[in-house]
Write a protein that holds these residues in place. Structure first.
Motif, short mmCIF file in Angstrom:
data_model
loop_
_atom_site.label_atom_id
_atom_site.label_comp_id
_atom_site.label_asym_id
_atom_site.label_seq_id
_atom_site.Cartn_x
_atom_site.Cartn_y
_atom_site.Cartn_z
N SER A 30 0.87 -1.18 0.00
CA SER A 30 0.00 0.00 0.00
C SER A 30 0.90 1.23 0.00
O SER A 30 1.87 1.31 0.76
N PHE A 72 1.35 5.36 0.46
CA PHE A 72 0.82 6.57 1.06
C PHE A 72 1.75 7.73 0.69
O PHE A 72 2.99 7.58 0.75
N ARG A 98 -5.00 5.57 0.71
CA ARG A 98 -4.21 4.36 0.43
C ARG A 98 -4.27 4.05 -1.06
O ARG A 98 -5.35 4.08 -1.66
N GLN A 128 -3.19 1.04 -3.86
CA GLN A 128 -2.73 -0.33 -4.02
C GLN A 128 -1.68 -0.39 -5.13
O GLN A 128 -1.92 0.06 -6.25
N GLU A 143 3.59 0.49 2.72
CA GLU A 143 3.27 -0.42 3.82
C GLU A 143 3.15 -1.81 3.21
O GLU A 143 2.29 -2.06 2.36
#
Length: 330
Positions: A6, A8, A15, A17, A64
């Motif tokens: 994810s 950011f 978020r 993808q 993340e």
């Protein structure tokens, strides 16, 4: 190898993808956001059991990671290694070994480095500091522990005169004052940093031998001369002592005086120094050292008779080795 992540931007909570892939040491982010960045400019977060790994970009954006195992494999392919501390945390044997080493360092520092440092700090401080710390110490003890002496004034004067007539083992003897008190502590004697040597009625009556009593006074004068109580205070309040040296403020050390006085215990090395001082004083005045050893023998006898440990023995531990040193010293 591509792994799911994810993305950011570091400015909003939105978020995105994406997938992450490393090609020729460049991280390729593809999906809802696309960007490339040399892996040398990225920061990988430490590995924790339940927390997601993060890959941070120089501008504050970050990834993340969703699949931790795949990410670990990717890091291994790129040659990335966790820091030493992280690896240590993941290995319990190494952690326990590091903890054991830390405990050993702390113990050795307390047993050897701190006493050595305290001796050096005490030597660097002017004697006036001892006097300042000693001010009020006897008043505190008189309020909480001691009572006026019940010995006849003539007996007290005779003891003081006898001791002052003795030659000290070194010419520059410190200023001292012998004071007598009645005490609930029983037979005891101790020296304050101000040079006051407190002698209880009970130890005078127990010894019933002026030569032995001279040994007690000589031993305590050794503590005064070597500034042992100051060293003990410094050890018990090392940070405060450092402040004293740097800023001349002794208030923090003063706060520890009552506690140290009521639980005064010297190390074996310090006791040996005071014993050697008393031995030298006995030698200089032709007094038999058997009378110095007699002090500890009588106190030990009293301990055996009534079952109570003498305060003087608890703060000045006696044993066969120490008595042998007194008798056999050259």
């Amino acid at each position: 190898m591509q792994i799911a992540a994810s993305y950011f931007d570091g400015k909003t909570s939105r978020r995105h993808q994406v997938t992450l892939q490393v090609v020729d040491e460049v991280a390729l982010v593809r999906g809802e956001i696309e960007r490339d960045c040399p892996i040398a400019q990225l920061h990988v977060s430490e590995r924790f059991n339940r927390a997601a790994r993060k890959v941070s970009f120089p501008d504050g954006a970050y990834l993340e990671i969703i699949d931790g195992r795949a990410f670990s494999a990717l890091l291994q392919e790129t040659g990335h290694r966790d820091g030493f501390v992280v690896r240590l945390q993941q290995n319990w044997r190494s952690t326990m070994a590091a903890f054991a080493v830390l405990i050993m360092v702390v113990v050795l520092s307390y047993l050897y480095l701190l006493p050595l440092a305290a001796k050096g700090v005490a030597a660097a401080l002017p004697v006036a500091v001892d006097r300042q710390i000693g001010v009020g110490a006897l008043d505190f003890l008189d309020r909480h522990v001691l009572k006026p002496s019940q010995l006849p004034q003539s007996r007290r004067d005779a003891i003081v005169s006898r001791f002052r007539a003795l030659t000290t083992p070194v010419p520059d003897a410190p200023h001292y004052q012998i004071v007598f008190r009645h005490s609930r502590m029983g037979p005891n004697a101790f020296a304050l940093p101000s040079g006051q040597i407190v002698v209880t009625d009970e130890i005078v009556q127990l010894l019933d031998d002026d030569d032995a009593l001279m040994g007690v006074l000589a031993h305590e004068l050794g503590h005064v001369h070597r500034r042992h109580l100051m060293r003990r205070l410094i050890q018990s309040s090392a940070i405060a002592a450092a402040a004293t040296v740097l800023f001349g403020d002794v208030s923090a050390v003063l706060a520890n005086v009552p506690t140290v006085l009521l639980d005064l215990k010297y190390s074996r090395d310090i006791e040996r120094e005071a014993d050697d001082y008393a031995i030298g004083m006995f030698r200089a005045n032709g007094l038999p050292r058997q009378k110095l050893a007699l002090v500890f023998e009588k106190l030990e006898q009293k301990t055996g008779n009534d079952g109570a440990v003498s305060p003087y023995l608890s703060s000045h531990p006696a044993n066969e080795e120490r008595i042998a040193h007194i008798l056999d010293a050259r």
